[in-house]
Design an enzyme around this catalytic site. Structure first.
Site, PDB file in Angstrom:
ATOM      1  N   LYS A  10       0.851  -1.209   0.000  1.00 16.80           N
ATOM      2  CA  LYS A  10       0.000   0.000   0.000  1.00 16.80           C
ATOM      3  C   LYS A  10       0.880   1.250   0.000  1.00 16.80           C
ATOM      4  O   LYS A  10       2.033   1.212   0.423  1.00 16.80           O
ATOM      5  CB  LYS A  10      -0.946   0.034   1.201  1.00 16.80           C
ATOM      6  CG  LYS A  10      -0.270   0.119   2.588  1.00 16.80           C
ATOM      7  CD  LYS A  10       0.076   1.531   3.064  1.00 16.80           C
ATOM      8  CE  LYS A  10       0.854   1.526   4.369  1.00 16.80           C
ATOM      9  NZ  LYS A  10       1.585   2.711   4.692  1.00 16.80           N
ATOM     10  N   ASP A 136      -2.492  -1.670  10.091  1.00 17.16           N
ATOM     11  CA  ASP A 136      -2.618  -1.665   8.625  1.00 17.16           C
ATOM     12  C   ASP A 136      -3.234  -2.953   8.077  1.00 17.16           C
ATOM     13  O   ASP A 136      -3.529  -3.038   6.885  1.00 17.16           O
ATOM     14  CB  ASP A 136      -1.235  -1.491   7.968  1.00 17.16           C
ATOM     15  CG  ASP A 136      -0.745  -0.050   8.023  1.00 17.16           C
ATOM     16  OD1 ASP A 136      -1.562   0.850   8.302  1.00 17.16           O
ATOM     17  OD2 ASP A 136       0.448   0.172   7.778  1.00 17.16           O
TER      18      ASP A 136
HETATM   19  P1  ATP Z   1       4.099  -0.342   7.804  1.00 13.84           P
HETATM   20  O1  ATP Z   1       4.011   0.342   6.490  1.00 13.84           O
HETATM   21  O2  ATP Z   1       2.871  -1.190   8.143  1.00 13.84           O
HETATM   22  O3  ATP Z   1       4.572   0.494   8.933  1.00 13.84           O
HETATM   23  P2  ATP Z   1       6.580  -1.377   6.898  1.00 13.84           P
HETATM   24  O4  ATP Z   1       6.353  -1.626   5.449  1.00 13.84           O
HETATM   25  O5  ATP Z   1       7.271  -0.117   7.254  1.00 13.84           O
HETATM   26  O6  ATP Z   1       5.217  -1.489   7.662  1.00 13.84           O
HETATM   27  P3  ATP Z   1       7.396  -4.124   7.271  1.00 13.84           P
HETATM   28  O7  ATP Z   1       7.967  -4.472   5.937  1.00 13.84           O
HETATM   29  O8  ATP Z   1       6.080  -4.669   7.636  1.00 13.84           O
HETATM   30  O9  ATP Z   1       7.426  -2.545   7.504  1.00 13.84           O
HETATM   31  O10 ATP Z   1       8.510  -4.560   8.348  1.00 13.84           O
HETATM   32  C1  ATP Z   1       8.515  -4.045   9.652  1.00 13.84           C
HETATM   33  C2  ATP Z   1       9.118  -5.090  10.585  1.00 13.84           C
HETATM   34  O11 ATP Z   1       8.240  -6.224  10.641  1.00 13.84           O
HETATM   35  C3  ATP Z   1      10.480  -5.600  10.138  1.00 13.84           C
HETATM   36  O12 ATP Z   1      11.378  -5.438  11.187  1.00 13.84           O
HETATM   37  C4  ATP Z   1      10.248  -7.073   9.824  1.00 13.84           C
HETATM   38  O13 ATP Z   1      11.331  -7.876  10.222  1.00 13.84           O
HETATM   39  C5  ATP Z   1       8.990  -7.436  10.597  1.00 13.84           C
HETATM   40  N1  ATP Z   1       8.141  -8.457   9.920  1.00 13.84           N
HETATM   41  C6  ATP Z   1       7.363  -9.372  10.518  1.00 13.84           C
HETATM   42  N2  ATP Z   1       6.725 -10.128   9.620  1.00 13.84           N
HETATM   43  C7  ATP Z   1       7.079  -9.687   8.404  1.00 13.84           C
HETATM   44  C8  ATP Z   1       6.750 -10.083   7.077  1.00 13.84           C
HETATM   45  N3  ATP Z   1       5.903 -11.093   6.817  1.00 13.84           N
HETATM   46  N4  ATP Z   1       7.298  -9.387   6.050  1.00 13.84           N
HETATM   47  C9  ATP Z   1       8.130  -8.353   6.320  1.00 13.84           C
HETATM   48  N5  ATP Z   1       8.492  -7.957   7.542  1.00 13.84           N
HETATM   49  C10 ATP Z   1       7.981  -8.612   8.594  1.00 13.84           C
END
Ligand code: ATP
Length: 293
Positions: A10, A136
């Site tokens: 997203k 989210d």
């Molecule tokens: P958001 O936009 O919801 O804040 P994000 O895109 O910034 O999320 P993610 O890629 O979800 O961040 O990763 C955040 C943390 O979640 C990382 O430290 C990662 O190790 C952990 N994590 C747990 N499960 C997953 C997964 N299935 N895929 C990616 N990261 C994950």
């Protein structure tokens, strides 16, 4: 039996912080948009009730702490189903990027297991459970374009915008969402009314209108920590890109792309700063029970 589906990333067209809540979260209003960029989730049925998880990204822990595993466990607990699953996540969405990578994997597992385990839960019921995993996750069960309020978990679908091309720039570092919200609480200022203005723009169905109203209260915080990105955003605006914004807490920047020349020029500049991804905005996800087998 197994089911494979796409779990889309997203972006935020807006991220407006309304205030602090007694539970410590921020009250937000966000217009969210799903992308074609997606992870692939495969769930294979197990009759012994066990849950196994495998994934292809070396920086992510593929164990019981992973949101995809926790989603499966929570659905199993709450529904009381005796079945299990082997879950395979093929990641394409950059990690810790502001693109909801973990949340969408959790939502994808809920969608897949709802069907594989024959639970027939509605999207609303899945979203209520998903909110326990992360703010989210509910949006990631809907996709398309939607208004998210509360701490981000209250979803109102909006009329789908026509598909539009985008470039993403993911710099070679991530940021912690919790840390960025913490800094915002100390020094941030909100552009109030941005979400109302964006809702009016979305209703026109016109991406030029949408581009004029892109806004994100966390952008000032993350860009202050990453002056290189601030410069890249300003350069893109000077070069005539109508819509460039940070997604979520960042650090990913996205740019709405109008033509091939703009795409080439921006991709060339951005390549030196990180991973450039070409994608499009996505459409609403199928209703529960209508996933492809
Ligand atoms: P958001 O936009 O919801 O804040 P994000 O895109 O910034 O999320 P993610 O890629 O979800 O961040 O990763 C955040 C943390 O979640 C990382 O430290 C990662 O190790 C952990 N994590 C747990 N499960 C997953 C997964 N299935 N895929 C990616 N990261 C994950």
């Amino acid at each position: 039996m197994e089911i494979t589906l796409l779990a889309p990333a997203k972006i935020n067209l807006t991220l407006e912080i309304k205030g602090r809540r007694p539970d410590g979260y921020h009250e937000v209003a966000m217009v969210m948009q799903s992308l074609e960029l997606a992870d692939t989730i495969t769930c294979r049925l197990r009759s012994d009730g066990k849950i196994f998880l495998e994934g292809n990204h070396p920086e992510v822990a593929w164990n019981e702490t992973n949101l995809a595993w926790r989603a499966a466990w929570l659905l199993q607990e709450v529904s009381g189903v005796k079945l299990g699953a082997e879950i395979l996540v093929e990641k394409r969405i950059p990690v810790a990027a502001g693109l909801a990578g973990g949340s969408t994997d959790a939502a994808g597992v809920l969608r897949a297991l709802n069907q594989l385990w024959n639970l027939n839960w509605s999207r609303e019921k899945l979203a209520e459970l998903g909110a326990r995993l992360g703010s989210d996750v509910p949006f990631c069960l809907y996709g398309g374009t939607a208004l998210a309020t509360g701490r981000g978990e209250q979803i109102q679908p909006l009329p789908a915008l026509p598909q539009h091309s985008l470039l993403l720039l993911k710099p070679p570092y991530g940021v912690s969402t919790a840390e960025i919200y913490g800094l915002y609480a100390r020094m941030g200022r909100s552009q109030q009314g941005q979400t109302e203005r964006m809702l009016a723009a979305v209703r026109t169905g016109n991406w030029q209108e949408v581009a004029r109203h892109l806004a994100n209260d966390l952008e000032q915080i993350t860009l202050a920590l990453a002056p290189d990105l601030k410069e890249l955003k300003e350069a893109a605006c000077r070069a005539g890109c109508p819509g460039v914004l940070m997604s979520g807490s960042g650090p990913t920047l996205f740019a709405l792309i109008n033509d091939e020349a703009q795409d080439q020029e921006l991709a060339q500049r951005w390549q030196e700063a990180g991973q450039v991804i070409r994608t499009k905005t996505g459409l609403p996800l199928p209703l529960p029970g209508e996933e492809q087998m």
